[in-house]
Enzyme design. Structure first.
Site, PDB file in Angstrom:
ATOM      1  N   ASP A  42      -0.278  -1.753  -2.163  1.00 27.94           N
ATOM      2  CA  ASP A  42      -0.006  -1.164  -0.756  1.00 27.94           C
ATOM      3  C   ASP A  42      -1.295  -0.948   0.080  1.00 27.94           C
ATOM      4  OD1 ASP A  42       2.535  -0.983  -1.987  1.00 27.94           O
ATOM      5  OD2 ASP A  42       2.063   0.847  -2.990  1.00 27.94           O
ATOM      6  N   GLU A 253      11.245  -1.167   3.705  1.00 23.20           N
ATOM      7  CA  GLU A 253      10.229  -0.227   3.560  1.00 23.20           C
ATOM      8  C   GLU A 253       8.814  -0.962   3.864  1.00 23.20           C
ATOM      9  OE1 GLU A 253       9.897   0.365  -0.505  1.00 23.20           O
ATOM     10  OE2 GLU A 253       9.291  -1.623  -1.077  1.00 23.20           O
TER      11      GLU A 253
END
Length: 350
Positions: A42, A253
């Site tokens: 991420d 997301e």
């Protein structure tokens, strides 16, 4: 293949033809993980003081069974990394924030982001509170490399995961956030937290507008929202909202925002189909028109990314599972982002 090897004509052709030809032009040599001594994922990349700083999740082996709620992603701290050049040495600045140092936190330090304003660096992070509800916190530092000190409470009115903080050319800052399933966004569908909505909105909702990411203008102190978060609406080419059943294009997301030639590019992960897509608007609030795929599925779980300009070129930071082969033990990578003459992003096959 980098942009320098592609003429403007070929780039434009690749963008027009789409994934078939575009991905052929955008194939790269094998991309190595940036970090190999820790598992990272991420990655939020920013340029501060002429240097790239990367704010990733820190994956660990938590010995938690895999589930759709993401219980096996049980991260406990953050490291910050920096580099002077793409392909150069990556410096690990060590642990900059630990779960135990966040007064209100319970568990699961997921994907963070960072920003700079008024001489202060801000680290935004999602973590479950003592009642197991995801909120978004903020920590501050005087250096982009930390260490960061967390505020005593989460941002009022914050919820869900994946904060992405974008400062526009006029100096105004916005936060984009949200994630479905384990990210709990669906549980806030009514405006109040509803634990019974565990995975999306359930059967019968595929023909309804898809759940949206949220966006809120940040206050001047960067510690609170200046307004109630609003929906980030994504439309199809006919101007109609993407539907819940459109799993190849809908938001799931991993939101990110960047600006290019006056246009706002909202990029995101489709989640269960593992595509990285983007949509375009003339406003940071949208509505955004769906434009296409940035990256086909990586090895491993969802494609959480960031896009940043550095020394005249654009780069995408992302993760896969090359080192471990396990969805919860990932490694960060970077490669150049190639565009057509009209600004369209040439799709990548990782």
């Amino acid at each position: 293949m980098t942009r320098s090897f592609l003429s403007a004509g070929l780039l434009a052709l690749a963008a027009m033809v789409g994934p078939g030809l575009g991905t052929g032009f955008c194939q790269h040599a094998k991309v190595k993980p940036l970090i190999s001594d820790l598992f990272t994922a991420d990655p939020s990349a920013h340029v501060f003081n002429g240097r790239i700083y990367i704010y990733p999740s820190h994956d660990i082996e938590a010995n938690v069974p895999q589930d759709d709620e993401g219980g096996h992603f049980n991260m406990r701290d953050y490291h910050v990394y920096s580099m002077d050049n793409i392909g150069g040495k990556v410096t690990d600045h060590g642990v900059v924030l630990d779960l135990k140092d966040i007064p209100w936190a319970g568990r699961q330090l997921w994907a963070p982001d960072a920003a700079f304003r008024n001489g202060t660096y801000y680290l935004y992070f999602p973590v479950k509170d003592k009642e197991d509800v995801f909120r978004i916190g903020v920590a501050t530092a005087q250096s982009p490399a930390g260490p960061f000190k967390a505020e005593a409470k989460p941002i009022p009115g914050s919820y869900s995961i994946d904060p992405a903080v974008f400062t526009d050319t006029d100096g105004q800052t916005y936060m984009y956030f949200g994630g479905i399933w384990g990210g709990q966004l669906q549980r806030w569908h009514s405006g109040k937290y509803d634990k019974s909505l565990s995975t999306d909105l359930g059967k019968g909702h595929d023909q309804e507008p898809a759940l949206s990411a949220k966006v809120a203008k940040m206050s001047g102190d960067m510690l609170t929202f200046a307004e109630t978060p609003r929906d980030v609406q994504i439309l199809d080419e006919q101007g109609k909202p993407l539907l819940g059943g459109d799993h190849d294009r809908r938001f799931f997301e991993g939101a990110w925002m960047h600006k290019y030639n006056g246009k706002y590019y909202f990029s995101y992960s489709t989640g269960d189909t593992h595509l990285l897509c983007y949509a375009e608007s003339n406003s940071p609030y949208g509505p955004f028109t769906y434009k296409g795929v940035i990256m086909k599925p990586v090895e491993g779980w969802t494609t959480h990314h960031s896009i940043v300009e550095f020394k005249g070129k654009w780069y995408i930071f992302y993760h896969d599972t090359e080192i471990s082969g396990k969805t919860h033990l990932r490694n960060v990578k970077v490669r150049e982002l190639v565009r057509g003459a009209d600004g369209a992003i040439v799709p990548i096959v990782p």
